[in-house]
Design a protein around this motif. Structure first.
Motif, short mmCIF file in Angstrom:
data_model
loop_
_atom_site.label_atom_id
_atom_site.label_comp_id
_atom_site.label_asym_id
_atom_site.label_seq_id
_atom_site.Cartn_x
_atom_site.Cartn_y
_atom_site.Cartn_z
N LYS A 1 41.85 37.25 39.18
CA LYS A 1 42.32 36.73 40.59
C LYS A 1 41.28 37.24 41.59
O LYS A 1 40.87 38.36 41.55
N THR B 1 40.50 37.76 45.75
CA THR B 1 41.05 37.97 47.01
C THR B 1 40.30 38.12 48.18
O THR B 1 39.25 39.05 48.25
N HIS C 1 37.83 41.46 43.33
CA HIS C 1 38.26 40.93 42.03
C HIS C 1 38.31 42.33 41.33
O HIS C 1 37.43 42.36 40.13
N GLY D 1 40.92 30.16 44.81
CA GLY D 1 41.84 30.76 45.65
C GLY D 1 42.10 30.08 46.81
O GLY D 1 41.83 29.00 47.06
#
Lengths: 110, 113
Positions: free
Chosen positions: A3, A5, A24, A101
């Motif tokens: 994921k 950000t 990450h 994302g």
């Protein structure tokens, strides 16, 4: 798939350098960091990809520290046409499923 | 060199109708992907073809969606019957071999009313 950000939005002015940082923390050994750019009413466009250290092309530079838990996309001397959404992705080259994302919405003003 | 082309660019249909989206990848690209973004959400993976074979269809939302790539060239994505929540932008992308750089089309904006 790790994921990522990144900030939701950033503002800049023409001629400035813009640095967009992406986190990450759970990046896998086989993952590459890839950045895409998307303009309204268009599909995402590949900008740059890297594994570690620094990568530079005609559009941007990508800095990835040794621990690979973050990366920074650097856009030198932005112009109004650089206003777009920028996506940071951690992707395994052999897997080929891109996980997008929310991206960073960059607004460049005169 | 022509890029990834999608048809139509916009489609407005009524709930319950059928719509077929088409994607022409870059010539020679064995890998073809479908993604979509529904209103206010992130771009989500739908499926991946390698030539004419479905490599990964884990992102397909339900059996109302059917993707085909006959002959390993262009691909179609059929939604039958369409529901309101299917509204969004459907992107197609292609890539050669095992590379991360995917080339996206401009997308098809689907509106179900």
């Amino acid at each position: 798939l790790a994921k990522t950000t990144q900030p939701i939005s950033m503002d800049s002015y023409e001629g400035q350098e813009v640095n967009i940082t992406c986190s990450h923390n759970n990046i896998a050994t086989n993952d590459y960091i890839t950045w895409y750019q998307q303009f309204p009413s268009q599909g995402p466009r590949f900008i740059i990809q890297g594994y570690k250290t620094k990568v530079t092309n005609e559009v941007a530079s990508l800095f990835i520290p040794a621990d690979r838990k973050s990366s920074t996309l650097s856009l030198p001397r932005v112009s109004l046409s650089d206003t777009a959404v920028y996506y940071c992705l951690a992707s395994w080259a052999g897997f080929q499923k891109l996980v997008f994302g929310t991206g960073t919405r960059l607004l460049v003003s005169p | 060199e022509a890029g990834v082309t999608q048809f139509p660019s916009h489609s407005v249909i009524e709930k319950g109708q059928t719509v077929t989206l088409r994607c022409d990848p870059i010539s020679g690209h064995d890998n073809l992907y479908w993604y979509r973004r529904v209103m206010g959400k992130e771009i989500k993976f739908l499926l991946h073809f390698v030539k004419e074979s479905k490599q990964d269809e884990s992102g397909m939302p339900n059996n109302r969606f059917l993707a085909e790539r006959t002959g390993g060239t262009y691909s179609t994505l059929k939604v039958q019957p369409a529901e309101l929540e299917d509204s969004g932008v459907y992107f197609c992308a292609s890539s050669p071999g095992h590379v991360i750089e995917a080339f996206f089309g401009q997308g098809t904006r689907l509106t179900v009313v």
